[in-house]
Structures are given as C-alpha cells and as structure tokens.
Design a protein around this motif. Structure first.
Motif, short mmCIF file in Angstrom:
data_model
loop_
_atom_site.label_atom_id
_atom_site.label_comp_id
_atom_site.label_asym_id
_atom_site.label_seq_id
_atom_site.Cartn_x
_atom_site.Cartn_y
_atom_site.Cartn_z
N ALA A 128 -5.96 7.30 -10.16
CA ALA A 128 -7.28 7.13 -9.54
C ALA A 128 -7.57 5.66 -9.26
N ALA A 129 -7.24 4.78 -10.23
CA ALA A 129 -7.46 3.35 -10.03
C ALA A 129 -6.58 2.81 -8.90
N LEU A 130 -5.35 3.29 -8.82
CA LEU A 130 -4.47 2.87 -7.73
C LEU A 130 -5.02 3.33 -6.38
N THR A 131 -5.58 4.53 -6.35
CA THR A 131 -6.16 5.04 -5.11
C THR A 131 -7.35 4.19 -4.67
N VAL A 132 -8.19 3.83 -5.61
CA VAL A 132 -9.33 2.96 -5.29
C VAL A 132 -8.83 1.61 -4.76
N ASP A 133 -7.76 1.09 -5.38
CA ASP A 133 -7.19 -0.18 -4.93
C ASP A 133 -6.66 -0.06 -3.50
N ILE A 134 -5.99 1.06 -3.20
CA ILE A 134 -5.48 1.29 -1.85
C ILE A 134 -6.63 1.35 -0.84
N GLN A 135 -7.69 2.05 -1.21
CA GLN A 135 -8.85 2.15 -0.32
C GLN A 135 -9.48 0.77 -0.09
N ARG A 136 -9.52 -0.04 -1.14
CA ARG A 136 -10.07 -1.40 -1.00
C ARG A 136 -9.19 -2.24 -0.08
N VAL B 257 0.84 -1.21 0.00
CA VAL B 257 0.00 0.00 0.00
C VAL B 257 0.87 1.25 0.00
N PHE B 258 1.93 1.22 0.78
CA PHE B 258 2.83 2.37 0.87
C PHE B 258 3.42 2.71 -0.50
N VAL B 259 3.94 1.71 -1.20
CA VAL B 259 4.55 1.95 -2.52
C VAL B 259 3.49 2.38 -3.52
N LEU B 260 2.33 1.74 -3.50
CA LEU B 260 1.26 2.14 -4.42
C LEU B 260 0.87 3.61 -4.19
#
Length: 629
Positions: free
Chosen positions: A258-266, A239-242
C-alpha cells in the motif's frame, strides 16, 4: 531497371496492356491480378531476377527518404545478404520507433533465420527481436532464435538480456514456470551494468510462479529489487519496478504494497503516461483485486486505462483486468460479450488468456450453463496451476467446488497456496472448500483448516479474510449470525455475489429454526441473483422460496433482470456518456469495455428509445428515467 530503351519499354507496355496482362489505373500501369504478377515473376530466370532486384535497390537508394523496407526486400532477393541484414536492421528500428513492433519482429526474425551473421551481431539482433516481440499482442515463436544466440553469448549485458527475454516470452507463450525461473536466475548477475533490468528481474523472481519455491525466497528477491531501485536513475523505470514489487507484496499480505502504491501515485501525479507506468498501475490493480482490495483496484485500473490512451497492447491488458473487477463487483451485464472478444484477441498468449477463460468459466456456472462449466472449470484450474497464475486460481477453484462438492478438486491448489503463502487471495475459496469437506465427512478436518488459517492470516493485509472466515465458520456451526456477519463483510468489500450466497445460506438456517427473519434474508439473496443474472443460484433460491411459501419476483422471460423496454443499467450508462459527446472508444475506456461492446449497448439503447442516431440522445429528454417514450 530492365535496361531497355524508352521506345522499347513503351512498346512493350502497350503490348501487355492490349493483351490484358496489365491494366492502367490512375495513370499508372499494374498487373491486372496478383496471380499474374506471381506467374510472370516466377518465369524470370534466377540470375535475371537477382539483377533486376539489384537495379531496383540502386533506385531505392536514390529516393529521399530511403524506403528502408522496400530497399531491404530488393537487397535480399538480389542475394546481397550482408547488405540486406544491415538495411533490415535499420528498417526494424524505424518500425519500432513508429510503434509497429509487429513489423519489427517480422523483419528481425527473417534476418536471424536467413542472414549469415557473426555471433556478436546475432546476439544483438536477437536482443532487439526479444524486446520487440515482448510488446506485441500475439508474440511469435522466436524463443529458439534467442536460445541459439545465447549459446555463443559471452558473460555480460547481452547474455543477461537474452536470458531475461527468453523467460519473458516463455511466460507469454505459456511455458513451464520453473524453466522461466531458471532463465531469470541466470540473468541477474549479467545485468549489473543495467540496474533497471537487474531490479526488474529481481522483482520477477519475487513473483510466486514456481510451485516448488517457498514464499521466503520470493520475499528476499523482492527486498533486493527494492534495494536496487535507487540506483536505477530513470523515474519511469523506477515506477515500473516498484509496481512489480507492490503487485507481489499484495498477494502475500505484506502491507508495504500500500505504501509503495501511494509512492507510485505521488511520483506520477496519479496519472500514468508512459507504457511502463501504465503497466505498474495495471499490475497492482490486478493483484489488489485478487487480494480483496476492490476499491483501490478500481481506481488504479481507471488511471491505467486512461494512461494507455490509443496504445492497443496495454489497453487490451487493462481490459483483461477489467473482466476481473466487473466479475467481482457484480457488473455482469455485457460481460459475456467482453470476455468473448478478449478470448479471441489473446488466442496466442495462454498466460494472459487464462484470465478471460477463468471469468468465462465462472460466469458459465452462475448463468446456469452447467455443461460448459463441467467441461471448462477442471481444465481452467489445471492450466492456471501449470501457468503459475496462483493469485487468480481461487476464482476457478471456488466455482469448481460449488459445482461438484468434491474437495479433492482443490488438493493441488492447496499445496501451492501453502508453499507460496498465498492465503490472502486464496482465503476466498475457504467457504466453498469448507462446505465440500463437511458434506463429505471432513467436518473436523475443515474446522482445523479454518482455525489454522485464522492464525495464519492474523496480522496480514488480507481483507477477504474478514468475510471468508466467518462464512466458513458459519457453514460449520450453522450460526445465522455468522452468515449475516459474512454477508455484511462481503458488502463492505463490494462482492455482491458472495454476499448473496451467505444470505441464502443464512435463510436456510433461519427457516429451519422457524425464525421470521428468514424471508427477508432469502428475498435479499434472490434480488441480488436476479440483478446479476445468476440463473443457477436464482433457480435454487426460487425453489427454497416456493418450499417455504415466500413470494419473490419471477425471472423475466426476456432476460434475467427483466428490464423489458426500459434501459438496463449498462445501456443507460453508455447512452448517457454518448449523449455527453464521448466516442465509443472514450466510453469504453471509462467503463473498461471494448468499442465493439459499447456499440452493442448503444444500439440496444437507441432501439429501445426509438431513436435513429446518437445525436438524438442529446437534449431530447429521452434518457429521463431510462425508459422508452
């Protein structure tokens, strides 16, 4: 420890107590003054002192649990340096485990500067020092110790970490971005056995900090970091690297952020808990704001602040980002106070401090403190470029252009933005730059720049462009409809200050055309300036109103917003949260304020309401309407 018989020891203590050198406190005997203790200690011959310290260290070893800090102190002053180094290392580990990284730094720095160490052990302790120093709010100047250890480090993990940590600390201390980048590049190949660190370094190389490196090279490093993430195996580190990758992608307009942010939130369930997860949310929030994604930036920062909990260093960095969001959203009440507190807290970290300095200088201009703005804005622009804060740079450059009207002040920034491909956040500066260029005989050059950026930004994720481009075109064409479109676009972004500027400029055009809509446009701008406390702009709009006979609300002599005995919006927010039972710290996390700032708002609210304590807020009905009874 002194080797005296009990009778002799008691007689000696009695004599010193009678003489007044020692005093009795709660059944214990101590020196009456620190200076007395120092004088007595200094009067003991070196050999005798070392013997006493050795005896004390033996006594410390018999205590359970062993007080490692005290044991290390006595071993050092006994001259037992190898033993001291070992115990000090354990004491530093203990301090870090308890969250006291500053104490760990103090201990490790002392050992590395004073103890005789083999190269391998020196390198290991230097790595520990670097990681601890990276966690404290004001890291000390210890890069020299890491550099010394690096000279004798063999290829491998230790050398890779040393290079990485040297780069990280140089960034915190305001070092040359090009030098930082060289250390990062040297670290990559040595970190192969630690994919978490290798990916972190790759993400750092993907951040546009060195002015001479083109954006394509940064993009390649970001792609390499993403390819390495699956090999990490630690969900928190991933998560940190993403987060680091998403942060950089947002500022080059790459929609993958934006997609990476959604993935982090998930992955985190929308609730960061670990320090590295908090860092990911905060980092994306900061650059998302710079790129014009105000709403998602606000959401991410709220989650990061909640996740930071009682961890002072991450919480302070969340408050720094909160300054940017408060400035962008127009939440200016009390912002000067919060800026001042963070300027003091980050006195030893130039790279982070420049955020607070930027907001301070921009507020100075808007508040009408022109002497401060003239003094600080050029310096802030210069140092932001030097530090590599290119995403933040549009704020101060815009303010400087509005103040001076000289396009030359943006030349260095333009070169960087062109090289780095950072026009998604930098397009913010275009209206002010266009106005300055056109006013100094560069109308055609400004038109060419606007046309080029329209093409450059087409297809990129650049929400600021939807407002800044029509605003710049309106300044060239004098088309009131373009100004109105820009103002509406700023409203949709959540940028009231910029929207008011566009409406004020639209009013000037409409007045010149004797259009009856001019009055409404000017009043709308004037109301926003009044609510913000933007005195520089408010006075200018008031002059226009007088020139054309438009009636507008006067600035209240007690303050720009004219709240009088009524609670200001911020005071009301704080009072309502206090009435609901929240502590000052909890209110601060909710509103991105320090507890000290919360206390000032709460005190003002209680004074206006005629109440003596926060307990009186609950159930009294005093907050109805936010007015004093």
């Amino acid at each position: 420890m002194a080797g005296l018989a009990r009778k002799e020891a008691v007689a000696g203590l009695d004599e010193l107590l009678v003489a007044g050198l020692l005093s009795e406190r709660d059944g214990l005997v101590a020196f009456r003054h620190v200076l007395a203790a120092q004088a007595v200690y200094g009067g003991i011959p070196l050999g005798r002192r070392q013997d006493l310290h050795e005896r004390a260290s033996a006594a410390m070893r018999a205590v359970e649990p062993v007080p490692l800090g005290q044991l290390a102190h006595h071993l050092r002053h006994a001259g037992l340096l190898p033993e001291w180094a070992g115990v000090a290392e354990r004491a530093a580990e203990q301090a870090s485990a308890l969250g006291d990284d500053a104490e760990a730094v103090r201990i490790l720095e002392d050992v590395l500067r004073s103890a005789p160490l083999e190269p391998e052990r020196r390198g290991g302790l230097a790595v520990r020092l670097g990681w601890a120093a990276a966690q404290v709010l004001r890291p000390p100047e210890v890069v020299d110790l890491l550099s010394d250890a690096l000279e004798s480090a063999a290829r491998g993990l230790q050398r890779g970490q040393l290079n990485f940590l040297i780069s990280m600390l140089r960034e915190r201390l305001g070092g040359d971005p090009a030098v930082q980048r060289r250390s990062l590049a040297a670290a990559v190949e040595d970190l192969g056995e630690r994919p978490d660190l290798a990916a972190w370094v790759m993400a750092a190389l993907g951040r546009p900090m060195d002015p001479s490196v083109p954006v394509a090279e940064h993009a390649r490093w970001l792609d390499r970091a993403l390819e390495t993430v699956p090999a990490i195996g630690d969900p928190v580190a991933e998560v940190f690297v993403l987060g680091k990758v998403a942060m950089s992608l947002s500022c080059i307009g790459d929609p993958r952020w934006a997609a990476l942010t959604v993935d982090i939130q998930r992955r985190t369930g929308d609730r960061p808990r670990h320090r590295q997860e908090v860092n990911a949310y905060r980092s994306i929030s900061e650059n998302a704001y710079c790129a014009g994604h105000f709403e998602i930036a606000d959401q991410l920062l709220a989650a990061a602040t909640l996740g930071a909990a009682e961890d002072d260093e991450p919480l302070a960095r969340c408050r720094l980002v909160g300054l940017l969001l408060a400035y962008g959203w127009g939440r200016w009440e009390g912002l000067d106070l919060e800026v001042a507190e963070l300027l003091e807290e980050y006195g030893g970290r130039p790279f982070d401090r420049i955020t607070a300095e930027t907001v301070a200088a921009c507020l100075a201009l808007a508040r009408g403190d022109l002497d401060t703005a003239r003094r600080d804005l050029p310096d802030v622009v210069r140092r932001t470029i030097t530090l590599g804060g290119y995403e933040l740079l549009p704020l101060s450059v815009t303010a400087l252009l509005r103040l001076t009207g000289e396009p030359g002040g943006a030349r260095a920034a333009l070169e960087v933005w062109n090289t780095k491909g950072l026009w998604p956040p930098a397009v913010r500066v275009l209206p002010a730059l266009t106005a300055a260029m056109a006013a100094t005989g560069g109308h055609d050059e400004a038109a060419a720049l606007v046309a080029r950026l329209s093409v450059t930004l087409d297809g990129l994720d650049a929400p600021l462009a939807a407002a800044a481009l029509p605003h710049a075109r309106a300044l060239l064409s004098g088309d009131a409809r373009e100004f109105a479109a820009a103002a509406d676009a700023y409203d949709r972004l959540g940028a009231p200050y910029e929207a008011a500027q566009a409406r004020e400029q639209a009013a000037e055009v409409l007045f010149a055309a004797q259009d009856p809509d001019a009055d409404a446009s000017l009043r709308a701008a004037h109301v926003t300036y009044l609510e913000l406390g933007a005195r520089w702009d408010l006075d200018r709009a008031a002059q226009t109103a007088r020139r054309y006979g438009v009636a507008v609300k006067a600035r209240h002599p007690g303050g720009p917003s004219g709240y009088g005995p009524a609670l200001s919006p911020r005071e009301l927010q704080v009072a309502e949260l206090a009435a609901a039972g929240l502590t000052n710290r909890e209110i601060g996390k909710e509103l991105f304020l320090s507890p000290k700032t919360v206390e000032k708002h709460l005190s003002a609210a209680l004074r206006k309401l005629g109440l003596r304590s926060r307990a009186a807020l609950g159930g009294s009905g005093a907050l109805n309407g936010g007015s004093a009874p």
